[in-house]
Motif scaffolding. Structure first.
Motif, PDB file in Angstrom:
ATOM      1  N   GLY A   5       0.811  -1.213   0.000  1.00 11.72           N
ATOM      2  CA  GLY A   5       0.000   0.000   0.000  1.00 11.72           C
ATOM      3  C   GLY A   5       0.839   1.256   0.000  1.00 11.72           C
ATOM      4  N   GLN A   6       1.924   1.256   0.798  1.00 10.24           N
ATOM      5  CA  GLN A   6       2.779   2.440   0.840  1.00 10.24           C
ATOM      6  C   GLN A   6       3.485   2.670  -0.488  1.00 10.24           C
ATOM      7  OE1 GLN A   6       2.938   4.610   3.635  1.00 10.24           O
ATOM      8  NE2 GLN A   6       3.678   5.843   1.916  1.00 10.24           N
ATOM      9  N   SER A   7       3.923   1.583  -1.127  1.00 12.80           N
ATOM     10  CA  SER A   7       4.572   1.724  -2.435  1.00 12.80           C
ATOM     11  C   SER A   7       3.616   2.315  -3.460  1.00 12.80           C
ATOM     12  CB  SER A   7       5.090   0.368  -2.914  1.00 12.80           C
ATOM     13  OG  SER A   7       6.137  -0.093  -2.080  1.00 12.80           O
ATOM     14  N   LEU A   8       2.371   1.857  -3.442  1.00 14.67           N
ATOM     15  CA  LEU A   8       1.375   2.402  -4.366  1.00 14.67           C
ATOM     16  C   LEU A   8       1.074   3.864  -4.045  1.00 14.67           C
ATOM     17  CD1 LEU A   8      -1.020  -0.686  -4.517  1.00 14.67           C
ATOM     18  CD2 LEU A   8       0.472   0.144  -6.354  1.00 14.67           C
ATOM     19  N   ASP A   9       0.993   4.194  -2.750  1.00 15.14           N
ATOM     20  CA  ASP A   9       0.804   5.596  -2.364  1.00 15.14           C
ATOM     21  C   ASP A   9       1.952   6.456  -2.875  1.00 15.14           C
ATOM     22  OD1 ASP A   9      -1.474   4.823  -1.006  1.00 15.14           O
ATOM     23  OD2 ASP A   9      -0.823   5.588   0.949  1.00 15.14           O
ATOM     24  N   ASP A  10       3.173   5.942  -2.749  1.00 15.87           N
ATOM     25  CA  ASP A  10       4.335   6.705  -3.206  1.00 15.87           C
ATOM     26  C   ASP A  10       4.280   6.936  -4.713  1.00 15.87           C
ATOM     27  OD1 ASP A  10       5.245   6.721  -0.612  1.00 15.87           O
ATOM     28  OD2 ASP A  10       6.689   5.093  -0.903  1.00 15.87           O
ATOM     29  N   LEU A  11       3.882   5.915  -5.453  1.00 19.68           N
ATOM     30  CA  LEU A  11       3.798   6.062  -6.903  1.00 19.68           C
ATOM     31  C   LEU A  11       2.737   7.078  -7.310  1.00 19.68           C
ATOM     32  CD1 LEU A  11       4.163   2.343  -8.042  1.00 19.68           C
ATOM     33  CD2 LEU A  11       5.751   4.216  -8.551  1.00 19.68           C
ATOM     34  N   MET A  12       1.578   7.046  -6.659  1.00 23.70           N
ATOM     35  CA  MET A  12       0.508   7.948  -7.071  1.00 23.70           C
ATOM     36  C   MET A  12       0.799   9.393  -6.658  1.00 23.70           C
ATOM     37  SD  MET A  12      -2.632   6.988  -4.502  1.00 23.70           S
ATOM     38  CE  MET A  12      -2.632   7.475  -2.767  1.00 23.70           C
ATOM     39  N   ASN A  13       1.804   9.572  -5.772  1.00 24.92           N
ATOM     40  CA  ASN A  13       2.180  10.920  -5.336  1.00 24.92           C
ATOM     41  C   ASN A  13       3.542  11.359  -5.850  1.00 24.92           C
ATOM     42  OD1 ASN A  13       0.087  12.202  -3.465  1.00 24.92           O
ATOM     43  ND2 ASN A  13       0.169  10.100  -2.709  1.00 24.92           N
ATOM     44  N   LEU A  14       4.037  10.691  -6.888  1.00 19.77           N
ATOM     45  CA  LEU A  14       5.200  11.228  -7.585  1.00 19.77           C
ATOM     46  C   LEU A  14       4.891  12.656  -8.051  1.00 19.77           C
ATOM     47  CD1 LEU A  14       6.272   8.242  -9.859  1.00 19.77           C
ATOM     48  CD2 LEU A  14       7.444   9.049  -7.799  1.00 19.77           C
ATOM     49  N   ASP A  15       5.890  13.522  -8.007  1.00 18.90           N
ATOM     50  CA  ASP A  15       5.644  14.925  -8.344  1.00 18.90           C
ATOM     51  C   ASP A  15       6.638  15.416  -9.401  1.00 18.90           C
ATOM     52  OD1 ASP A  15       4.554  17.448  -8.318  1.00 18.90           O
ATOM     53  OD2 ASP A  15       5.514  18.060  -6.443  1.00 18.90           O
ATOM     54  N   CYS A  38      -4.432   4.133  -0.256  1.00 21.33           N
ATOM     55  CA  CYS A  38      -5.058   3.340  -1.319  1.00 21.33           C
ATOM     56  C   CYS A  38      -5.487   1.974  -0.800  1.00 21.33           C
ATOM     57  CB  CYS A  38      -4.134   3.212  -2.520  1.00 21.33           C
ATOM     58  SG  CYS A  38      -2.662   2.230  -2.231  1.00 21.33           S
ATOM     59  N   MET A  39      -4.723   1.400   0.144  1.00 22.72           N
ATOM     60  CA  MET A  39      -5.105   0.110   0.710  1.00 22.72           C
ATOM     61  C   MET A  39      -6.330   0.253   1.611  1.00 22.72           C
ATOM     62  SD  MET A  39      -4.193  -3.013   0.283  1.00 22.72           S
ATOM     63  CE  MET A  39      -2.494  -2.985  -0.296  1.00 22.72           C
ATOM     64  N   ARG A  40      -6.416   1.357   2.336  1.00 22.84           N
ATOM     65  CA  ARG A  40      -7.625   1.626   3.148  1.00 22.84           C
ATOM     66  C   ARG A  40      -8.853   1.714   2.242  1.00 22.84           C
ATOM     67  NH1 ARG A  40     -11.935   1.825   5.754  1.00 22.84           N
ATOM     68  NH2 ARG A  40     -12.707   3.753   6.641  1.00 22.84           N
ATOM     69  N   ALA A  41      -8.703   2.392   1.098  1.00 17.30           N
ATOM     70  CA  ALA A  41      -9.818   2.519   0.156  1.00 17.30           C
ATOM     71  C   ALA A  41     -10.211   1.157  -0.410  1.00 17.30           C
ATOM     72  CB  ALA A  41      -9.436   3.469  -0.971  1.00 17.30           C
ATOM     73  N   CYS A 262      -7.081   0.451  -7.658  1.00 12.25           N
ATOM     74  CA  CYS A 262      -7.305  -0.760  -8.458  1.00 12.25           C
ATOM     75  C   CYS A 262      -6.179  -1.766  -8.246  1.00 12.25           C
ATOM     76  CB  CYS A 262      -7.427  -0.412  -9.938  1.00 12.25           C
ATOM     77  SG  CYS A 262      -8.936   0.486 -10.383  1.00 12.25           S
ATOM     78  N   ALA A 263      -4.941  -1.277  -8.186  1.00 13.11           N
ATOM     79  CA  ALA A 263      -3.813  -2.174  -7.944  1.00 13.11           C
ATOM     80  C   ALA A 263      -3.873  -2.769  -6.540  1.00 13.11           C
ATOM     81  CB  ALA A 263      -2.497  -1.425  -8.149  1.00 13.11           C
ATOM     82  N   ALA A 264      -4.282  -1.965  -5.567  1.00 17.97           N
ATOM     83  CA  ALA A 264      -4.439  -2.485  -4.206  1.00 17.97           C
ATOM     84  C   ALA A 264      -5.520  -3.570  -4.159  1.00 17.97           C
ATOM     85  CB  ALA A 264      -4.784  -1.343  -3.247  1.00 17.97           C
ATOM     86  N   ARG A 320       0.621  -1.880 -11.328  1.00 22.03           N
ATOM     87  CA  ARG A 320       0.182  -3.267 -11.481  1.00 22.03           C
ATOM     88  C   ARG A 320       1.301  -4.237 -11.088  1.00 22.03           C
ATOM     89  NH1 ARG A 320      -3.658  -6.081 -15.897  1.00 22.03           N
ATOM     90  NH2 ARG A 320      -2.697  -8.135 -15.990  1.00 22.03           N
ATOM     91  N   ARG A 321       2.524  -3.949 -11.508  1.00 18.87           N
ATOM     92  CA  ARG A 321       3.640  -4.822 -11.163  1.00 18.87           C
ATOM     93  C   ARG A 321       3.952  -4.774  -9.669  1.00 18.87           C
ATOM     94  NH1 ARG A 321       1.983  -6.224 -15.137  1.00 18.87           N
ATOM     95  NH2 ARG A 321       2.959  -6.311 -17.198  1.00 18.87           N
ATOM     96  N   THR A 322       3.774  -3.615  -9.061  1.00 15.43           N
ATOM     97  CA  THR A 322       3.987  -3.491  -7.615  1.00 15.43           C
ATOM     98  C   THR A 322       3.040  -4.410  -6.842  1.00 15.43           C
ATOM     99  OG1 THR A 322       4.790  -1.221  -7.799  1.00 15.43           O
ATOM    100  CG2 THR A 322       3.897  -1.868  -5.669  1.00 15.43           C
ATOM    101  N   ALA A 323       1.812  -4.523  -7.313  1.00 17.94           N
ATOM    102  CA  ALA A 323       0.845  -5.416  -6.672  1.00 17.94           C
ATOM    103  C   ALA A 323       1.145  -6.883  -6.952  1.00 17.94           C
ATOM    104  CB  ALA A 323      -0.567  -5.079  -7.155  1.00 17.94           C
ATOM    105  N   GLU A 324       1.832  -7.146  -8.040  1.00 17.71           N
ATOM    106  CA  GLU A 324       2.075  -8.515  -8.492  1.00 17.71           C
ATOM    107  C   GLU A 324       3.295  -9.161  -7.846  1.00 17.71           C
ATOM    108  OE1 GLU A 324       2.322 -10.763 -12.840  1.00 17.71           O
ATOM    109  OE2 GLU A 324       2.834  -8.639 -12.664  1.00 17.71           O
TER     110      GLU A 324
END
Length: 349
Positions: A5-15, A38-41, A262-264, A320-324
């Motif tokens: 979840g944290q990795s996905l959060d980090d990706l969606m907050n790239l700036d 994202c995992m909470r959602a 979706c990945a979570a 997607r790969r992060t979740a996989e």
């Protein structure tokens, strides 16, 4: 689960723009979630959505100066519609302004869904999404919301890049300009759903979107033009949308927040098919652009919030790969993960 979840959060907050607002919003969203957002959602979706139930997905932000809807929001909304069909066999209902209908019907086949103009039709046929237009007339909004709910309460309501009214009932863009006449009043529906006890998930990238009122004090303090008397339209209310949500996802781009959720979900279900491939994201953005939607910059070339198709494609693929990967590596690394966890670092989080 926490680290995926944290990795996905980090990706969606790239700036990559160096814009900074995503870095402002995220700490408040994470505190509100009590962990990776994202995992909470995704877990809220799992707790709430059942086979055959309706899932409302609200989106559609109309931009100045062209007065056309933007690609951000609608692209993620269609991916989320696909995800709830794949994960639960639910019936997604896309709630949009009239401006977004053409694009929604053009994009639905890209994600493998049949689009219909009524909830009744979508309920009768598999792999379908209803595309429902919501009024821009505030006076008509309560009656339309009641008519929709007469067909049955959804099991979940999701908003993504859907404009929300401030404390004095006005809607704003990022520059603090008044855009009330341009926007669907779908937050009237949102508030009614919340009053009826429907679980809600809001996705945003600034603070003027439905549900961001849950982070209101933080946004007013740190986001430009969010505080009272800082918008440029003269209403005095600022751009903060006051509506709230049970779960809030903030990201650099709202679509990226949806891709992360979706990945979570894919991770939780052990089914990577729930998370969109980059190629599908590419085609979806292109279809939106070809149907007349604009990038944040006003361009009709395919892009989302200033990021071209290639960047969006690569980011969705990375999610997607992060979740996989955890499942792929579990056999070889599971013991090492357990030993790391036993030392207690993550108990502080």
């Amino acid at each position: 689960m926490r680290n995926v979840g944290q990795s996905l959060d980090d990706l969606m907050n790239l700036d990559p723009r160096g814009y900074g607002v995503c870095k402002i919003l995220y700490p408040a969203a994470r505190e509100y979630a009590g962990g990776p957002v994202c995992m909470r959602a995704a877990r809220l979706l799992d707790e709430s959505v059942k086979t055959g139930t309706l899932v409302y997905i609200l989106t559609g932000f109309v931009l100045l100066p062209h007065k056309k809807p933007e690609t951000d929001g609608i692209c993620g909304a269609l991916q989320m519609a696909r995800a709830v069909v794949e994960a639960y066999g639910a019936v997604p209902v896309l709630v949009v302004p009239e401006d977004s209908v053409r694009a929604a019907f053009a994009m639905a086949p890209v994600v493998g869904l049949h689009a219909y103009a009524s909830i009744e039709e979508a309920r009768e046929l598999p792999f379908s999404v209803a595309v429902v237009t919501f009024t821009k007339d505030r006076a008509q909004a309560p009656a339309q919301a009641e008519r929709m709910l007469s067909l049955g309460l959804p099991s979940m309501a999701i908003s993504t890049e859907a404009p929300g009214a401030n404390a004095v009932g006005e809607y704003h863009n990022a520059a603090g300009q008044g855009i009330t006449a341009l926007e669907a009043k779908s937050d009237v529906l949102w508030d009614l759903l919340r009053a009826r006890g429907v679980p809600t998930l809001a996705v945003g990238d600034l603070g003027n979107e439905i549900g961001m009122g849950s982070l209101g004090a933080h946004i007013r303090q740190y986001v430009p033009r969010a505080a009272e008397n800082t918008c440029v339209c003269g209403c005095g209310g600022g751009l903060l949308a006051v509506s709230e949500a049970d779960a809030v996802v903030t990201a650099t781009v709202s679509d990226w927040g949806i891709y992360a959720v979706c990945a979570a979900l894919a991770y939780l279900h052990g089914d990577m098919g729930i998370s969109p491939e980059g190629s599908m994201v590419r085609e979806c953005i292109t279809a939106a652009s070809r149907a007349g939607m604009v990038d944040m910059t006003g361009r009709l070339t395919p892009g989302v919030d200033g990021f071209d198709v290639e960047f969006n494609t690569l980011l969705a693929t990375m999610m997607r790969r992060t979740a996989e990967y955890p499942e792929k590596l579990a056999a070889g690394c599971g013991r090492w993960f357990d030993e790391t966890d036993a030392l207690g670092f993550f108990e502080k989080d």
